[in-house]
Design a protein around this motif. Structure first.
Motif, PDB file in Angstrom:
ATOM      1  N   GLU A 110       5.736   3.328  -5.162  1.00 12.66           N
ATOM      2  CA  GLU A 110       5.991   2.044  -5.813  1.00 12.66           C
ATOM      3  C   GLU A 110       4.766   1.553  -6.579  1.00 12.66           C
ATOM      4  OE1 GLU A 110       7.205  -0.650  -2.790  1.00 12.66           O
ATOM      5  OE2 GLU A 110       9.212   0.218  -2.562  1.00 12.66           O
ATOM      6  N   LYS A 111       3.594   2.082  -6.239  1.00 12.52           N
ATOM      7  CA  LYS A 111       2.343   1.614  -6.834  1.00 12.52           C
ATOM      8  C   LYS A 111       1.676   2.639  -7.739  1.00 12.52           C
ATOM      9  CE  LYS A 111       1.531  -0.944  -2.530  1.00 12.52           C
ATOM     10  NZ  LYS A 111       0.637  -1.090  -1.346  1.00 12.52           N
ATOM     11  N   GLN A 112       2.040   3.908  -7.566  1.00  8.96           N
ATOM     12  CA  GLN A 112       1.347   4.970  -8.291  1.00  8.96           C
ATOM     13  C   GLN A 112       2.337   6.039  -8.729  1.00  8.96           C
ATOM     14  OE1 GLN A 112      -1.933   6.476  -5.993  1.00  8.96           O
ATOM     15  NE2 GLN A 112      -2.492   8.064  -7.473  1.00  8.96           N
TER      16      GLN A 112
END
Length: 255
Positions: free
Chosen positions: A45-47
């Motif tokens: 979700e972040k990377q």
């Protein structure tokens, strides 16, 4: 370097994988490590990553469930499983769900290199941001879909754009993208809101409209260019989608 997310709950195995020279020799780098599928999904979700290399049996969320959740959100990052002999049934489930490949433990660097070299081809296809043909863009705009926001949409749209002059079935499309027919159809409907057959037919007819608009082609010539088996079948599909026949469209009776 292609970025790899390593998912493995065994600390010792993560260390062993990280020390393998094969990654860098094949143009890959382990960019991050996750201890289970739940942790991996949070990281995703972040990377962004180019490849997921994962164990199958893990606590909280295992590799199979992680792949299923990735499929549900249309994430098409290639997934490679590492499994033991007694986990073959799990590996088979992964392949059915669209996993790129699986390797038996202990992972041999030669086998890993073979998989990575093939994975690079898939990754390059997924990351191909070449401009779609106007006919394909037209249909995507009508459906209010942006290929830049979803790799699955981009991948399938490029595939249709490159094969507009053939007759492609859903079986062909599913196989080309590494999915089972049923799962590909389900995933396609979720992302496009219509069936693959409808989408592909609309693209072909959009090309036909472009050719008719030039005034340089007859219906039978366009039928041949687009790979239809007969001009009668082409005319039938054209009328189903546009509401008129190619000849009436060309004559200017309906624009």
């Amino acid at each position: 370097m292609y970025q790899v997310l390593l998912v493995e709950d065994d600390t010792a195995l993560r260390f062993i994988y990280s020390k393998m020279k094969t990654w860098s020799e094949c143009g890959f780098a382990i960019a991050a490590e996750a201890t289970n599928g739940k942790h991996a999904l949070e990281m995703l979700e972040k990377q962004t990553f180019d490849l997921i290399f994962t164990d199958i049996r893990m606590p909280f969320i295992d590799g199979i469930e992680m792949l299923r959740k990735l499929n549900d959100i249309g994430n098409t990052i290639p997934v490679v499983f590492a499994s033991s002999y007694d986990e073959f049934e799990y590996a088979r489930q992964g392949l059915i769900l669209g996993a790129f490949d699986y390797l038996l433990k202990p992972v041999e660097q030669k086998k890993l290199a073979e998989v990575l070299n093939r994975a690079k081809i898939r990754i390059d296809e997924l990351n191909n941001k070449s401009k779609l043909q106007p006919a394909v863009e037209k249909i995507l705009n009508e459906l209010k879909i942006s290929p830049d926001e979803n790799k699955f949409v981009n991948q399938v749209s490029l595939y249709c754009s490159e094969n507009y002059d053939k007759i492609i079935t859903v079986d062909d499309a599913a196989e080309a993208h590494g999915y089972s027919k049923d799962y590909f159809s389900k995933l396609f409907k979720q992302n496009f809101s219509i069936t693959f057959h409808e989408f592909y037919s609309r693209i072909k007819i959009a090309y036909a409209v472009e050719l008719l608009t030039t005034g340089n082609y007859k219906a039978y010539e366009i039928s041949d260019i687009l790979g239809y088996s007969s001009v009668d079948y082409f005319t039938k599909v054209f009328k189903e989608i546009t509401g008129t026949t190619p000849s009436k469209f060309k004559s200017g009776e309906i624009k």
